[in-house]
Design an enzyme around this catalytic site. Structure first.
Site, PDB file in Angstrom:
ATOM      1  N   ASP A  50      61.525  28.344 103.587  1.00 48.19           N
ATOM      2  CA  ASP A  50      61.788  29.794 103.126  1.00 48.19           C
ATOM      3  C   ASP A  50      61.761  30.888 101.484  1.00 48.19           C
ATOM      4  O   ASP A  50      61.673  31.723 101.758  1.00 48.19           O
ATOM      5  CB  ASP A  50      62.382  30.027 103.830  1.00 48.19           C
ATOM      6  CG  ASP A  50      63.593  29.558 104.035  1.00 48.19           C
ATOM      7  OD1 ASP A  50      63.879  28.606 104.048  1.00 48.19           O
ATOM      8  OD2 ASP A  50      64.827  29.550 104.818  1.00 48.19           O
ATOM      9  N   ASP A  92      49.257  24.400 103.857  1.00 49.41           N
ATOM     10  CA  ASP A  92      48.074  25.603 104.475  1.00 49.41           C
ATOM     11  C   ASP A  92      48.445  26.491 104.062  1.00 49.41           C
ATOM     12  O   ASP A  92      48.112  27.614 103.693  1.00 49.41           O
ATOM     13  CB  ASP A  92      48.175  24.963 106.098  1.00 49.41           C
ATOM     14  CG  ASP A  92      47.095  25.786 105.784  1.00 49.41           C
ATOM     15  OD1 ASP A  92      45.867  26.129 105.737  1.00 49.41           O
ATOM     16  OD2 ASP A  92      46.736  25.876 107.689  1.00 49.41           O
ATOM     17  N   TYR A 109      49.391  17.952 111.667  1.00 47.56           N
ATOM     18  CA  TYR A 109      48.187  18.511 112.013  1.00 47.56           C
ATOM     19  C   TYR A 109      47.435  16.517 112.173  1.00 47.56           C
ATOM     20  O   TYR A 109      45.874  16.642 112.875  1.00 47.56           O
ATOM     21  CB  TYR A 109      47.509  17.917 110.386  1.00 47.56           C
ATOM     22  CG  TYR A 109      47.284  19.713 109.953  1.00 47.56           C
ATOM     23  CD1 TYR A 109      47.903  20.457 109.931  1.00 47.56           C
ATOM     24  CD2 TYR A 109      46.258  19.985 109.681  1.00 47.56           C
ATOM     25  CE1 TYR A 109      48.249  21.965 109.529  1.00 47.56           C
ATOM     26  CE2 TYR A 109      45.554  21.810 109.221  1.00 47.56           C
ATOM     27  CZ  TYR A 109      46.946  22.337 109.273  1.00 47.56           C
ATOM     28  OH  TYR A 109      47.292  23.633 108.835  1.00 47.56           O
ATOM     29  N   LYS A 160      62.234  22.080 104.820  1.00 44.94           N
ATOM     30  CA  LYS A 160      63.222  22.597 105.905  1.00 44.94           C
ATOM     31  C   LYS A 160      63.994  21.277 106.200  1.00 44.94           C
ATOM     32  O   LYS A 160      64.283  21.157 107.247  1.00 44.94           O
ATOM     33  CB  LYS A 160      62.487  22.798 106.880  1.00 44.94           C
ATOM     34  CG  LYS A 160      62.881  24.477 107.520  1.00 44.94           C
ATOM     35  CD  LYS A 160      63.236  25.510 106.583  1.00 44.94           C
ATOM     36  CE  LYS A 160      64.127  26.632 107.621  1.00 44.94           C
ATOM     37  NZ  LYS A 160      64.693  27.371 107.445  1.00 44.94           N
TER      38      LYS A 160
END
Ligand code: NAD
Length: 354
Positions: free
Chosen positions: A223, A247, A123, A190
């Site tokens: 995930d 988000d 962002y 991740k």
């Protein structure tokens, strides 16, 4: 009398804001609302979607309740929401997701909170446009310095994650969990793929967790977290995530508890707090009286708790819960075959249930 800044926003913003003000005023709390425009109406009146007066008002009152604002595409204005978070250093976005009885859902007993880092990650807007001179330079530099091959027709967005911002948000998540007697913090990442950004996030999170032995802790690949949220969301408690995953996961969680029309949120920093629903300005239903005001009303409940007015906060939340459980007045987004209630009718039913 306590004064708070109220930004109605645009699209469905003014409708849900008006409904919310009606409900909060009906508690007899006597809040003074300082109303300021931002978004499309402010572009018309001030030529700027985020006039200085809005920021000055929030800095003065410390607390704002905000409706959604449209991010105009192709006008040169970046997201007002991102600008507001940056200007006021609102480093944490907090979205409680509670499944109220009577709300259609595939699950039961969901009561979780998404804590999202609000200041960095993808962002930050560090972007290189496909075909631009800067992009060419970046390609050359990465090839020459590091041997990385980037396709000639690629664009690039950069993902910075710092130790300091990670420490701040992870500390916030643990303190939040401690204060509210929550069971466990789950840190999503991740790190196996992005070793130097998510890896740093994970490493920092693990170090911070050492300082908070009183709260349960686990780390999880984002995930796998998505799988658990679809499979057994009632097992999850406080989730802490970097900006972009936060988000996506917070909208996923909104879906688990009835959709965007029921999902409140708040953006918190050391000095200021801005309370706003998760949803956007919903231009497809704006001005039609169809918007569900509950996400904004529950955002105001979070604001009342922040203002240390628990009895009014609990009264409004219980009134919302009673209306949802009864199921006689349901806005269109959660109506199942019955005649959908208007924004105004939902607000009136909540006032009656107070
Ligand atoms: P959106 O949340 O506005 O709408 C998505 C879908 O959900 C639409 O079908 C809409 O009708 C429905 N919906 C949303 N809120 C609802 C409510 N309260 N009651 C009933 N239905 C509701 O998302 P979008 O269409 O992607 O975004 C529209 C605009 O809002 C964009 O300009 C976006 O940038 C902006 N936005 C602003 C904020 C904010 O101000 N914090 C947040 C998200 C999006």
């Amino acid at each position: 009398m306590r004064t708070v800044t109220l930004i109605p926003g645009d699209g469905i913003g003014p409708e849900v804001s008006e409904a919310t003000r009606k409900v909060i005023d009906a508690t007899g709390i006597g809040l003074e609302w300082e109303i300021h425009q931002a978004g499309l109406p402010a572009i018309e009146t001030h030529g700027n979607p985020l006039p200085d007066a809005v920021l000055e008002s929030i800095r003065r009152n410390k607390v704002a309740l905000k409706g959604p604002v449209t991010t105009p595409i192709g006008t040169g204005f970046r997201s007002i929401n991102v600008a507001l978070r940056r200007e006021l250093d609102l480093f944490a976005s907090v979205r409680p997701c509670v499944l109220y009885p009577g709300v259609p859902s595939h699950h039961e007993g969901i009561d979780l909170v998404v804590v999202r880092e609000n200041t960095e990650d993808l962002y930050e807007g560090i972007e290189f446009e496909e075909g631009s001179k800067e992009m060419q330079k970046l390609r050359g530099h990465l090839k020459y310095m590091h041997g990385f091959d980037i396709a000639a027709d690629a664009g690039v967005s950069i993902k910075p994650i710092s130790v300091s911002a990670t420490e701040t948000i992870v500390r916030f998540a643990f303190d939040y969990a401690l204060r509210r007697k929550r069971r466990r913090v789950t840190l999503g990442h991740k790190a196996n793929i992005m070793k130097f950004s998510d890896g740093l996030w994970l490493e920092t999170g693990l170090r911070m967790a050492e300082q908070y032995r009183a709260v349960g802790f686990e780390e999880m690949q984002v995930d796998e977290l998505a799988m658990w949220l679809a499979h057994a969301p009632e097992e999850l408690d406080v989730l802490v995530l970097p900006n972009l995953y936060g988000d996506i996961i917070s909208d996923l969680c909104a879906g688990l508890v009835g959709g965007l029309g029921l999902a409140p949120g708040m953006n918190l920093g050391a000095d200021y707090a801005v309370f706003e629903p998760t949803h956007g300005s919903a231009p497809d239903i704006a001005g039609q009286g169809k918007a569900n005001p509950i996400a904004m009303i529950l955002s105001a409940v979070l604001m009342l708790r922040h203002l240390e007015r628990p009895s009014e906060a609990n009264a409004v939340e219980q009134a919302v819960a009673r209306v949802l459980a009864k199921g006689e007045v349901r806005p269109g987004d959660i109506a199942r075959g019955e005649e959908p209630a208007t924004t105004q009718q939902v607000a009136d039913a909540i006032v009656d249930a107070l």
